[in-house]
Design a protein around this motif. Structure first.
Motif, short mmCIF file in Angstrom:
data_model
loop_
_atom_site.label_atom_id
_atom_site.label_comp_id
_atom_site.label_asym_id
_atom_site.label_seq_id
_atom_site.Cartn_x
_atom_site.Cartn_y
_atom_site.Cartn_z
N ASN A 11 2.67 -2.19 -10.89
CA ASN A 11 1.77 -1.48 -9.99
C ASN A 11 1.02 -0.41 -10.76
N HIS A 12 -0.31 -0.44 -10.62
CA HIS A 12 -1.11 0.50 -11.42
C HIS A 12 -1.97 1.37 -10.54
N LEU A 64 0.18 5.83 -5.23
CA LEU A 64 1.43 5.22 -5.69
C LEU A 64 2.61 5.66 -4.83
N GLY A 95 5.32 2.43 -11.03
CA GLY A 95 3.89 2.65 -10.77
C GLY A 95 3.31 3.37 -11.97
N ILE A 121 7.27 6.69 -10.71
CA ILE A 121 5.89 6.78 -11.21
C ILE A 121 5.92 7.31 -12.65
N VAL A 170 7.07 0.79 -5.12
CA VAL A 170 7.13 1.64 -6.32
C VAL A 170 8.34 2.57 -6.21
N ARG A 187 3.14 3.53 -1.71
CA ARG A 187 3.51 2.12 -1.83
C ARG A 187 5.01 1.93 -1.68
#
Ligand code: TXA
Ligand code: MG
Length: 336
Positions: A275-276, A298, A260, A307, A304, A301
Motif C-alpha cells: 500500500n502506497h 494510510l 503503508g 506506516i 495497513v 485504510r
C-alpha cells in the motif's frame, strides 16, 4: 448541526455566520484553519471546544493586511517592515507585544503577546477584508490528528460540529506556517515552516536562531502548542532512512505486518504490491505537500498495520517536514 460546504460565491453567507458567532473553516496556503471572529470571545471559546484544544494554547490572529494589526500591537520590532514586505501574505506568523486589553485572553491564552499572519489565499483575504474583523484560526482538525490540507479532511474531523467549510481545494504547502517571535530583541523561530531559517537569514542578513526545544528535545518550547503531541495517526508510524528501506520492508514481511509506504517515487517504485501513498515527486516540497494527506489516507485504510515514512535531512524545508513527521511517529525510527 449541519456542516455546509461553501464556495467563493458564498462569502456573504460565510460572513453572516461568523458575525453571528458561528465557527467556519477557511482555506489558507498552509493548512485549513478553524475560523471565528477574533473579537467575539464566545465564538473563540467555541473554537477550542470544537477542536478539544487546551485553553493554554493561544491562537493565530489572521488579518487581511499589516494595517489591521495596528489596533492590537503595542510595539513592533525594528525589522518588522522588512519582514512583512518580503513575506506577507505568506506562511509566516509573527509574534508581537500587545496593547493592554487589546485582545481577549481566550485568544492569547493570557500571554502579553499575540501571533498574527496574513494568509496567502485570495478568498480568505477577501473574507477578512469584507468582514472587517480578524479571524482566529488554529488548524481545522480534531486536536491530535494531522492538520487538514483539504476541505474533505476538515469534514471528516468536524462534520456536525461547525457551521461550515469554505472550500478552495487542496492547500499548496501542506504544513503550518513558520512562527517567528518578534517580541524580543532577537527574532527567533518557534515553529519551522515554509519560510525557513535559511531564507530568513538570507533576507535579513543576520543569524535567526531556533527556539531551544527545536535544537534539544529536553528544552521547553516557547510556543505553547509545540509541547503537545500533534499529528498522530492511530496506525503506528516509523521513520525510515533512505538506506534502511529494504531491511524495513523485509522485517515487516517477517512479522506479517501490512505496510503503508509514504515516500516519493524513487523509493516507492522499488517496493511494488504494497500500500502506497506516493509523493508527487522526490522533492522535499512534494513530500511536505503530501505528508498530512498521506498520513490520513494510510491511517484510514483497513489493510495497513504499520506506516513507513521517508526521512529527509533537517535543513531548509526538511526541518519543517521532519518536525511534523517526528511527532506523528512519536520519534520512532526503524532500526535494523
Ligand atoms: O499555517 C498556520 O499557521 C495555520 C493556518 C490555519 O494559518 N494555523 C495554525 O494554528 O497552525 P495553530 O493554532 O495550530 O498554531 C499556532 C501556533 C501554536 O504552536 C501556538 O502555541 C503558537 O502558534 N502561538 C500562538 N500565539 C503565541 C504567542 N503569543 N507566543 C508564542 N507562541 C504562540
Ligand atoms: Mg494545529
Amino acid at each position: 448541526m449541519e456542516t455546509k460546504i461553501f464556495k467563493a460565491a458564498d462569502l456573504p453567507q460565510v460572513i453572516d455566520l461568523l458575525k453571528s458567532g458561528e465557527v467556519v473553516a477557511f482555506p489558507t496556503e498552509t493548512v485549513y484553519g478553524l475560523g471565528a471572529d477574533a473579537l467575539l470571545p464566545a465564538a473563540v471559546k467555541q473554537v477550542f471546544a470544537v477542536k478539544g484544544r487546551p485553553a493554554d494554547n493561544p491562537l493565530i490572529v489572521h488579518v487581511s493586511d499589516f494595517e489591521m494589526t495596528k489596533q492590537f500591537v503595542e510595539k513592533y520590532h525594528p525589522l518588522t517592515q522588512q519582514i512583512i514586505k518580503e513575506f506577507w501574505p505568506g506562511p509566516l506568523t509573527l509574534i508581537f507585544e500587545l496593547k493592554k486589553g487589546a485582545l481577549n485572553p481566550v485568544v492569547t491564552g493570557g500571554l502579553s503577546t499575540a501571533a498574527f499572519r496574513v494568509p496567502d489565499n485570495k478568498i480568505t483575504l477577501k473574507l477578512i477584508k469584507e468582514a472587517g474583523f480578524p479571524l482566529v484560526g488554529p488548524s481545522a482538525n480534531t486536536s491530535g490528528k494531522p492538520s487538514p490540507t483539504t476541505a474533505e479532511h476538515v469534514y471528516h474531523d468536524l462534520n456536525g460540529k461547525i457551521a461550515g467549510i469554505l472550500d478552495d481545494g487542496a492547500t499548496q504547502i501542506g504544513v503550518e506556517s513558520t512562527v517567528l517571535d518578534l517580541s524580543g530583541d532577537v527574532p527567533t523561530i518557534l515553529r519551522p515552516g515554509a519560510v525557513t531559517k535559511e531564507i530568513l537569514e538570507d533576507v535579513l542578513g543576520i543569524e535567526v536562531p531556533l527556539d531551544a526545544h527545536l535544537v534539544k528535545e529536553t528544552e521547553t518550547p516557547k510556543a505553547p502548542g509545540m509541547k503537545y503531541k500533534h499529528y498522530s495517526p492511530d496506525t503506528p508510524v516509523y521513520m525510515v532512512e533512505n538506506s534502511d528501506w529494504p531491511a524495513a520492508i523485509d522485517w515487516a514481511k517477517s512479522e506479517n505486518l501490512r505496510v503503508g509506504i509514504l515516500a516519493g517515487p524513487a523509493i516507492s517504485d522499488k517496493f511494488t504490491g504494497l500500500n502506497h501513498f506516493i509523493f508527487e515527486n522526490d522533492s522535499i516540497e512534494a513530500a511536505t505537500h503530501g505528508l498530512f494527506s498521506g498520513l490520513r489516507a494510510l491511517d484510514q485504510r483497513e489493510d495497513v498495520d504499520i506506516i513507513f515514512a521517508n526521512v529527509f535531512s533537517e535543513i531548509d524545508l526538511g526541518l519543517a517536514y521532519m518536525n511534523r513527521l517526528k511527532k506523528a511517529a512519536g520519534q520512532k525510527y526503524f532500526k535494523k
